[in-house]
Design an enzyme around this catalytic site. Sequence first.
Site, PDB file in Angstrom:
ATOM      1  N   LEU B  64       1.040  -1.248  -0.020  1.00 34.32           N
ATOM      2  CA  LEU B  64       0.018  -0.115  -0.093  1.00 34.32           C
ATOM      3  C   LEU B  64       0.883   1.325   0.034  1.00 34.32           C
ATOM      4  O   LEU B  64       0.268   2.307   0.022  1.00 34.32           O
ATOM      5  CB  LEU B  64      -0.919  -0.096   1.031  1.00 34.32           C
ATOM      6  CG  LEU B  64      -1.822  -1.288   1.163  1.00 34.32           C
ATOM      7  CD1 LEU B  64      -2.752  -1.249   2.118  1.00 34.32           C
ATOM      8  CD2 LEU B  64      -2.733  -1.373  -0.047  1.00 34.32           C
ATOM      9  N   ARG B  65       2.083   1.257   0.147  1.00 31.33           N
ATOM     10  CA  ARG B  65       3.108   2.037  -0.005  1.00 31.33           C
ATOM     11  C   ARG B  65       3.240   3.174   0.905  1.00 31.33           C
ATOM     12  O   ARG B  65       4.015   4.227   0.983  1.00 31.33           O
ATOM     13  CB  ARG B  65       3.009   2.770  -1.493  1.00 31.33           C
ATOM     14  CG  ARG B  65       3.207   1.710  -2.439  1.00 31.33           C
ATOM     15  CD  ARG B  65       4.227   1.011  -2.709  1.00 31.33           C
ATOM     16  NE  ARG B  65       4.277   0.355  -4.028  1.00 31.33           N
ATOM     17  CZ  ARG B  65       5.339  -0.413  -4.225  1.00 31.33           C
ATOM     18  NH1 ARG B  65       6.037  -1.275  -3.332  1.00 31.33           N
ATOM     19  NH2 ARG B  65       5.493  -0.977  -5.451  1.00 31.33           N
ATOM     20  N   HIS B 180       9.085 -15.588   1.233  1.00 33.25           N
ATOM     21  CA  HIS B 180       9.182 -15.435  -0.302  1.00 33.25           C
ATOM     22  C   HIS B 180      10.196 -16.380  -0.818  1.00 33.25           C
ATOM     23  O   HIS B 180      11.436 -15.920  -0.412  1.00 33.25           O
ATOM     24  CB  HIS B 180       9.400 -13.995  -0.781  1.00 33.25           C
ATOM     25  CG  HIS B 180       8.056 -13.113  -0.853  1.00 33.25           C
ATOM     26  ND1 HIS B 180       7.548 -12.690   0.411  1.00 33.25           N
ATOM     27  CD2 HIS B 180       7.381 -12.789  -1.880  1.00 33.25           C
ATOM     28  CE1 HIS B 180       6.697 -11.967   0.257  1.00 33.25           C
ATOM     29  NE2 HIS B 180       6.425 -11.855  -1.126  1.00 33.25           N
ATOM     30  N   ASP B 306      -0.833  -9.556  -5.338  1.00 36.58           N
ATOM     31  CA  ASP B 306       0.581  -9.355  -4.969  1.00 36.58           C
ATOM     32  C   ASP B 306       0.598  -7.773  -5.640  1.00 36.58           C
ATOM     33  O   ASP B 306       1.609  -7.114  -6.628  1.00 36.58           O
ATOM     34  CB  ASP B 306       1.402 -10.125  -6.083  1.00 36.58           C
ATOM     35  CG  ASP B 306       2.598 -10.326  -5.364  1.00 36.58           C
ATOM     36  OD1 ASP B 306       2.959  -9.385  -4.476  1.00 36.58           O
ATOM     37  OD2 ASP B 306       3.738 -11.149  -5.702  1.00 36.58           O
ATOM     38  N   HIS B 310       3.049   1.452  -8.910  1.00 37.84           N
ATOM     39  CA  HIS B 310       4.423   2.288  -9.021  1.00 37.84           C
ATOM     40  C   HIS B 310       4.007   3.599  -9.518  1.00 37.84           C
ATOM     41  O   HIS B 310       3.178   3.608 -10.242  1.00 37.84           O
ATOM     42  CB  HIS B 310       5.285   1.658  -9.988  1.00 37.84           C
ATOM     43  CG  HIS B 310       6.160   0.315  -9.355  1.00 37.84           C
ATOM     44  ND1 HIS B 310       7.116   0.546  -8.264  1.00 37.84           N
ATOM     45  CD2 HIS B 310       6.073  -0.986  -9.561  1.00 37.84           C
ATOM     46  CE1 HIS B 310       7.503  -0.561  -7.879  1.00 37.84           C
ATOM     47  NE2 HIS B 310       6.831  -1.417  -8.410  1.00 37.84           N
TER      48      HIS B 310
END
Lengths: 319, 428
Positions: B64-65, B180, B306, B310
Amino acid sequence: MKSNIQLHPNGRLRHLLTIEGLSRDILIQILDVAKQYAVLPGEPVKRSRLLQGRTITNLFFENSTRTRNTFELAARRLSADVLNFDESTSATAKGETLLDTLHNIEAMHSDMFVVRHNESGAAHFIAEHVAEHVSVINAGDGRHAHPTQALLDMFTIRQYKKDFTPLKVAIVGDILYSRVARSQILALNTLGVTEVRIIGPRTLIPTEAQVLGVHVYTDLREGLQDIDVVIMLRLQKERMMKDVLFPSESEYFRQYGLTAETLEWAKPDVLIMHPGPMNRGVEMTSEVADGPHSVILEQVSYGLAVRMAIMSMCLGEMP
Amino acid sequence: MNLSILNGRVIDPAHAIDAMLDIYIDGENIIGIGAEPPGFKAKHTIDACGKIVCPGLVDIAANLREPGYSAKGTLETETAAAAKGGITTLVCTPCTHPVIDTPAVIELIQRKARKLAQARVLTTAALTRNLDGERLSDMVALRQAGAVAFTNAHHPLANTLVERRTLEYAATFDYLVLLHPEDRHLRADGCIHEGAIATRLGLPGIPEAAESVAVARDLALAEHTGARIHFRSLSTARSIRMLHEAHANQLPVSADVAAHQLHLTEQDIEGFDTHCHVWPPLRTLYDRNMLRQAVRDGLVKVICSDHQPHDADAKNAPLPSAAPGISGLETLLALVLRLVDEKVLDLQEAIARVTCNPADLLDLPYGRLKVGQAADICIFDPNAYWKLDTQNMLSKGKNTPFAKPVWEFRGQVTHTLFNGEIVYKQSS
């Protein structure tokens, strides 16, 4: 591959980014045009006013004085203005994005960018973002393509072997990292040679290499059987230090180096080529490099003619 | 809100419901499914005739940045995008700046998300401090602050001893660890799958072994420590085989795949398409088919977005230096419904993989329709055909390979309800 990006709607060459997607006819046309410009050392140079008033910009994000000089000389022989732009002195080093850099230079009314960049796909990226009238020539992007080098190699082969179709060609060395090899393989197959082989240790052969249209050999002796042309690739020492690709230069030379003896395995009239700069005693002995089969210096001379041909075809009317 | 949803086909996989039912909502909660509660008077009604009414989606992998990368996304823009995508519960990654490794950051995010009230935002927390791979985070404090699981996100642990300790410590409290799987040495400077396309385009490759070596290592450590682990976003057929074996050995291990991995392959990178530059990389058609089969067989029970929004500049570069990731919230449901059209899953199974299954993984009460529980509901028109136009995306990230004309989707969200409020309504 969006290779049609390289052509004008009428099929004429606009950009040269990769050999992939170019027809045999276009490659032959480039070689034919280059023939008109070709001279060997000592002969008087050929000049043309074809690109007078046009500006060609060398946009080099990776150092290569030699390649840049040949492009510059080719442009000047066609009477174009030349702008040189090197990464070390450029704004990208100061954080400007590639796109900003591009648009800034475009504002100086450049008609052609000759681009070298360390990332695969950089020339495509630039070609997708330039104005309508601008052409892009890929002077090497990452491991992807180096089409002008491949074409000058084809030109050299054509000078000595009249017909491509019966030829068996071996490319020896670091195929994994080599943009030159990728472009050479595509060009050779497009021109219809009988066989392209790549020879090297498994560490230097890319995964699924056969998709390139080659036969893979790990043994030099086997790989050189019946071969008409041998292209030795440069081993990049900087790269070899970062990745563990082979034990030492001396061991590499013993397994894959060209010597007068190993050359015996190829055809008697075999041509020896190298895109330069060469590591003597690593890829081949001086005896071979300077011997009668070597056409390494001729490659350099013809490089100028091929680059003039490509520039004139992208920018000018047909000479 | 005081509301009834009438004439819809209700699909609630958690309760194996697929029937024409009405739903009644009062305040934040569902107060009736099927029969109208006595004395209930709806102030508002939604006519869901011809539509499917299902639980709001639960997405366990969203970047969510915020805080830190507001040029790429904010809680406001990304929860609005979630609402548009029918997602009502988002589990965010700890890859913020500062990293989610203190209770303060969790509280900051939750306070802001509550105020925005467009979707429920839950957080995973960093497995190691600042994601440095060296020092354990204060897991208990983070858990108490609301962290639902722990992960080192896109910074897989390089040191196996540290990995052992983090798993042992997490196992002490029975916390779930999301891994991951990637061996960073094998990955090296790779950016796409090491295969035919990488060889042709001369792009540095990421070998399949970069994932399988890490899966093998993680499974061995999970077995040794007894930790509960969940693999995030598997990409290779070999990983699926190893997961299968682990299940046969009764290991408490699960996995998810990203929705785009079930549709795209390395072939989509042709022409150096930076929008197909994702992490882990798109693999071969064979890998994609094995991922699909694992999703069908239930070996992989969770599909996630995922989501990695950007800014435009991050993708506007030659492929190796373009940032990896897809802005995926607004296409999650559409990509899952496409699996129904392509006969990979039936509708109920498909919805389960983005609702109750991810909720169950994290032991959350969401992703289901239940009287007395929060009214988190997604209503979609299963027969609406649509194409994605990046200009209409609500996410700050417009980075998606699915905006190309060849991608036509079937099934579009018309309403999203979160905590009983309509947070998204398709404009007619």
